[in-house]
Motif scaffolding. Sequence first.
Motif: not given
Length: 172
Positions: A68-75, A142-145, A128-137
């Motif tokens: 729901a935050r970073c849109l990466s695939p989740v099972v 933000l989990n990767e870079v 993950s619980d600590g998912c940082m999500g996507l940069c709004p800019v």
Amino acid sequence: MLLDVSSILKIQGAKIELDDNIGLHGAEFLGESYRFSEPLRIKGDIYNNGQSLTLNARVTGKVETECARCLSPVVADVDIEIHELLSRVEDGASEDEDIILFDGHEVELDEIVADNFLMNTSGKYLCSDGCMGLCPVCGSNLNEVDCGCDREYIDPRWLGLKDIMDRRDDEN
Ligand SMILES: [Zn+2]
Ligand SMILES: [Zn+2]
């Protein structure tokens, strides 16, 4: 899956045990997509409470969706409880009661499971619980870079408001 409830329709207290697979198609809901590569399992029962039918069940399985935050695939694991009342249209139940109506002697379980799933799970799954999500800019994950953007950024929809605030600052 259509569940034949004719055996309990006329007998108060009569019960059907459920232990079945529910093959749901994918679903789109509030911009989120869900795919079910294997059937969900429904376990529980449906019984005649004298006025309507009571469905109590637990649905388990797996769903493929996006964080729901970073849109990466989740099972993710599905584990929901369903508690519903069902009544036959022919028995005169009205729409405004909190009851699911059905015709004849068959209940469409898939739809009930799908509705309950969507009501229970929307927006809930995270990679993950600590998912940082996507940069709004810049939209980076933000989990990767660490893109280094100034994330004090203001949503364009608020810019009009910001102008007003800035002007007010100038006046002071
Ligand atoms: Zn995430
Ligand atoms: Zn960025």
